[in-house]
Design a protein around this motif. Structure first.
Motif, PDB file in Angstrom:
ATOM      1  N   ASN A 137      43.098   2.669   0.064  1.00  0.00           N
ATOM      2  CA  ASN A 137      43.603   1.372   0.512  1.00  0.00           C
ATOM      3  C   ASN A 137      42.527   0.499   1.163  1.00  0.00           C
ATOM      4  N   ASP A 361      47.546  -1.706 -10.249  1.00  0.00           N
ATOM      5  CA  ASP A 361      46.699  -0.924  -9.355  1.00  0.00           C
ATOM      6  C   ASP A 361      46.807  -1.346  -7.899  1.00  0.00           C
ATOM      7  N   PHE A 362      47.024  -2.628  -7.659  1.00  0.00           N
ATOM      8  CA  PHE A 362      47.247  -3.085  -6.279  1.00  0.00           C
ATOM      9  C   PHE A 362      48.196  -4.269  -6.304  1.00  0.00           C
ATOM     10  N   GLU A 382      51.777  -1.261   2.194  1.00  0.00           N
ATOM     11  CA  GLU A 382      51.121  -0.024   1.768  1.00  0.00           C
ATOM     12  C   GLU A 382      51.941   1.198   2.154  1.00  0.00           C
ATOM     13  N   LYS A 387      50.255   2.061  -2.329  1.00  0.00           N
ATOM     14  CA  LYS A 387      49.105   1.578  -3.098  1.00  0.00           C
ATOM     15  C   LYS A 387      48.467   0.423  -2.324  1.00  0.00           C
TER      16      LYS A 387
END
Length: 559
Positions: A137, A361-362, A382, A387
């Motif tokens: 992260n 992915d984010f 998060e 993620k």
């Protein structure tokens, strides 16, 4: 009956083979290097209605890496007519040194109709770091393991011919705001990451006219040549400067009035023809620019919730938007041999399921008029979705009908605060400000170097950063802490109108601790006092000025 069917199939395939042949191929640059573009030219003869549609024709480069990894690289059509010899291109960036082996495969209607003989090429080392991939992260990492945190801003588009700003029309139309000016400026000021859009007025690769920009030439071609050329230059420039792009792909010219298949956005997300059209668009983008390590992330949509509520009386189904993102993000992962990061963004309204998609992915959102909430928002998302989370846009004010010069100091302070709050939060890309022309005009964006100084020190101690709980003696002073190896960094911001004596406490098991203070505004280091009782560390300064900030740097081991 079966014999008739087989005979007919044989005739169809024979016909395709007759008009489909890979004639030759060549490696354009002979000295291939790690993470750098190696380009191939392929000559073939084939028949098609549209060479940009993979359901019609497609060329792939089948690659075996030195370690035996099998890769499929999509190629793209360059020039030539159906039925005559045409030129196609393959752009490849190797991720291993050694000898690669490859062939080219040409397909018609999904069936392979011609395969080339085998070729090979050798790849030498380079000084490049490679592509950006997930790590945790706090940071991403390059192929070679070096950590990366993005520091930058939105440079969403070059200046337009006609801007609708009430107070800054002239500024936003200024021709100097092009990539050739803005990107070197970003790099000079310490930035390494920016976000830019493909849209009807910027990099309009699949628009034919009506650009609101004199940078592009109208064309009836499937992809606009002037926009393609601009994108080529943009990627090359970014690579030369060492800055990384979050490329916002957008929905393209999906509307029937622009040559697409959907009359509105709701239809775009569910119409099979529109979805196939978008996949072909993705394939071309990956084939032409996917080789570039300067592509930091593919962003499918800007503020997709605003698209969802474009018609407030009849919003688009969230389920259809989420399914579309699931399909397209999976397609990118299947098609992109480099596995670039994939993301999308919302303005402020979450869509159920969007933050949990496997191939995103984010996650991202945009925060305006509430920069103080950034650290808590990042941690919450998060914790909820496991993620990385990124604030893709932020600013003191979003309303372009207001005169920012009525509150310029607040705009500047908010710009700086968003960067520091991001640096001390578990996000791999620091929050990215909007209003790039305004902050350039004021010189505010030179501040990136201040943040970069501390970010570099954090990453020098590894990318396994962790938050540290801090307590300040002054209730109004905001403090945030990060531990990076043998160093602990504590950020303090005094938002009040009065100077304050300040003490900050945190726990540490380290010994032989030393401290110095970084003045965020001047970039100078100053002295501070450190005392330790058991595991409790107390840092103190006699004064933190009004509306100013500093970073305490505590080092274990006495150095």
């Amino acid at each position: 009956m079966k014999k008739i069917f087989l005979a007919t199939l044989f005739l169809i395939l024979a016909s395709q083979l007759t008009y489909a042949q890979i004639n030759s191929f060549s490696q354009d640059n002979k000295n291939a290097k790690l993470y750098e573009k190696t380009e191939f030219s392929i000559k073939l003869t084939g028949q098609w209605d549209n060479p940009y549609l993979q359901e019609d024709v497609a060329l792939d480069m089948l690659i075996t890496s030195p370690a035996g990894k099998k890769l499929i690289l999509p190629c793209y059509y360059e020039s030539g007519k159906s039925g005559a010899e045409s030129t196609w291109k393959a752009r490849f960036a190797p991720q291993e040194t050694g000898t690669y082996h490859y062939t080219f495969k040409f397909s018609k209607s999904g069936n392979a109709v011609s395969t080339s003989k085998e070729g090979q090429f050798a790849v030498a080392k380079s000084a490049k770091n490679g592509f950006i991939h997930p790590k945790n992260n706090w940071a991403f990492q390059f192929d070679n393991g070096i950590p990366f945190r993005g520091i930058g801003e939105n440079i969403a588009w070059e200046s337009r011919s006609s801007d609708d700003s009430k107070f800054f029309k002239g500024l936003h139309e200024n021709p100097k705001y092009n990539y050739e000016y803005m990107l070197p400026s970003l790099a000079k000021h310490g930035g390494n990451f920016y976000r830019t859009w493909i849209s009807a007025w910027n990099l309009p690769i699949d628009w034919h006219k009506g650009f609101n920009s004199n940078r592009y030439t109208p064309s009836d071609k499937y992809f606009n040549p002037s926009a393609i050329a601009k994108m080529d230059r943009l990627v090359t420039l970014s690579d030369s400067l060492g800055v990384y792009i979050m490329l916002t792909l957008g929905q393209g010219d999906y509307n029937t009035r622009d040559g697409g298949f959907s009359p509105n956005a709701a239809d775009f997300f569910v119409n099979p023809k529109s979805m196939q059209r978008y996949k072909n668009r993705l394939r071309y983008i990956i084939a032409r620019w996917g080789y570039s390590t300067s592509i930091g992330a593919w962003e499918l949509f800007n503020e997709v919730d605003n698209v969802q509520f474009g018609n407030k009386a009849k919003p688009i189904s969230a389920d259809s938007i989420v399914v579309w993102h699931d399909v397209m993000s999976a397609y990118i992962k299947e098609t992109d041999p480099y596995q670039h990061l994939v993301t999308t963004s919302i303005s402020h309204r979450d869509l159920k399921g969007l933050n949990s998609l496997k191939c995103i992915d984010f996650n991202q959102k945009h925060i305006y008029k509430n920069t103080a909430s950034i650290p808590e928002a990042i941690v919450k998302y998060e914790d909820d979705f496991k993620k990385p989370y990124v604030i893709g846009e932020y600013s003191y004010e979003w309303d372009w009908s207001k005169n920012f010069d009525d509150f310029p100091l607040e705009m500047d302070s908010d710009f700086k605060r968003g960067l520091w709050y991001g640096l001390f939060s578990p996000t791999p890309i620091l929050p990215m400000s909007w209003w790039w022309e305004y902050f350039d005009n004021r010189g505010t964006d030179a501040y990136f170097n201040r943040v970069k100084t501390i970010s570099d020190q954090m990453l020098a101690n590894g990318n396994n950063l962790e938050q540290v709980k801090t307590t300040a003696s002054v209730a109004d002073v905001k403090t945030l802490g990060v531990k990076a190896g043998r160093k602990t960094f504590v950020y303090a911001f005094n938002p009040t109108d009065a100077k304050q004596a300040l003490r900050v406490q945190f726990d540490s098991k380290g010994s032989k601790l030393t401290v110095r203070v970084y003045d965020c505004e001047s970039g100078q280091y100053k002295k501070a006092t450190l005392t330790k009782k058991g595991e409790q560390v107390e840092l103190s300064v006699s004064e933190i000025a009004a509306k100013s900030d500093m970073v305490f740097i505590v080092t274990e081991g006495g150095k």
